[in-house]
Write an enzyme that holds these catalytic residues in place. Structure first.
Site, PDB file in Angstrom:
ATOM      1  N   CYS A  76       0.831  -1.198   0.000  1.00  0.00           N
ATOM      2  CA  CYS A  76       0.000   0.000   0.000  1.00  0.00           C
ATOM      3  C   CYS A  76       0.873   1.259   0.000  1.00  0.00           C
ATOM      4  CB  CYS A  76      -0.998  -0.034   1.156  1.00  0.00           C
ATOM      5  SG  CYS A  76      -2.344   1.175   0.962  1.00  0.00           S
ATOM      6  N   HIS A 176      -3.843  -4.928  -0.185  1.00  0.00           N
ATOM      7  CA  HIS A 176      -3.396  -5.487   1.097  1.00  0.00           C
ATOM      8  C   HIS A 176      -3.442  -7.010   1.040  1.00  0.00           C
ATOM      9  CE1 HIS A 176      -3.111  -1.797   3.477  1.00  0.00           C
ATOM     10  NE2 HIS A 176      -4.058  -1.357   2.655  1.00  0.00           N
ATOM     11  N   GLU A 178      -2.404  -9.040   3.174  1.00  0.00           N
ATOM     12  CA  GLU A 178      -2.715  -9.547   4.515  1.00  0.00           C
ATOM     13  C   GLU A 178      -4.216  -9.528   4.802  1.00  0.00           C
ATOM     14  OE1 GLU A 178      -2.331  -5.109   5.199  1.00  0.00           O
ATOM     15  OE2 GLU A 178      -1.516  -6.600   3.809  1.00  0.00           O
TER      16      GLU A 178
END
Length: 194
Positions: A76, A176, A178
């Site tokens: 990001c 993202h 994650e």
């Protein structure tokens, strides 16, 4: 060992949780020597590019990052500050990727920030091994990196832009991983295996 660079930006906990799910050994650090010793480095980030660059400069980590010859992954804002310049705060960035970061201009149904699930396409890297074009990943951003010679994946949100970038050992993803379920987990696993 993976070094997650701690330069006072958000999303550290979610990155650590994702690495825990992969049983990866990591350390959260701002120590230059720990970063240099690591096998892989992650530069996370949520927030403002100008503030992120200021924090990196204050910590003295800019020359450390630029000297790394192991796989480095920016996430990001971490990816955006690896570009040449960001309009967010009109700041000169690390200059690793030959890209410029611009703000989305809202128009019609295009909402800013770009938040939620979107597809990635034109996958051109081992980072995306085992994934098909059109896989969904999760985004939260108001600024984007334009297309350039370092683009290794794209997303369309009104315009086509760089979903991921690569130059030598440096990788960056606008989304993202994650927070991107199995697709994101696969991308992180691929990064650990580079």
């Amino acid at each position: 060992m993976i070094a997650i660079i701690d330069y006072k930006t958000g999303n550290l906990r979610s990155v650590m949780n994702a690495l825990n799910r992969l049983n990866a050994e990591f350390v959260l650090t701002a120590d230059p020597e720990e970063i240099k010793r690591a096998d892989r480095v992650i530069l996370p980030g949520v927030g403002n590019a100008a503030e992120a660059m200021h924090n990196l400069e204050e910590s003295g980590l800019i020359p450390v990052i630029l000297s790394l010859r192991k796989p480095v992954l920016g996430i990001c804002v971490g990816m955006q500050i690896m570009c040449r310049h960001s309009d967010e705060g009109d700041v000169k960035c690390l200059g690793i990727f030959d890209a410029f970061v611009k703000k989305f201009e809202p128009s019609g149904e295009l909402k800013v920030p770009h938040t939620g699930w979107n597809r990635i396409a034109n996958l051109e890297s081992k980072l995306f091994k085992g994934l098909d074009a059109g896989a969904f990943v999760y985004y939260v951003h108001s600024y984007y990196a334009g297309l350039c010679s370092d683009t290794i994946a794209t997303t369309r949100q009104g315009i086509l832009y760089s979903a991921a970038l690569k130059y030598e050992n440096f990788y960056g993803v606008q989304f993202h991983p994650e927070k991107s379920g199995e697709t994101g987990e696969r991308i992180l696993k691929n990064f650990l295996e580079l």
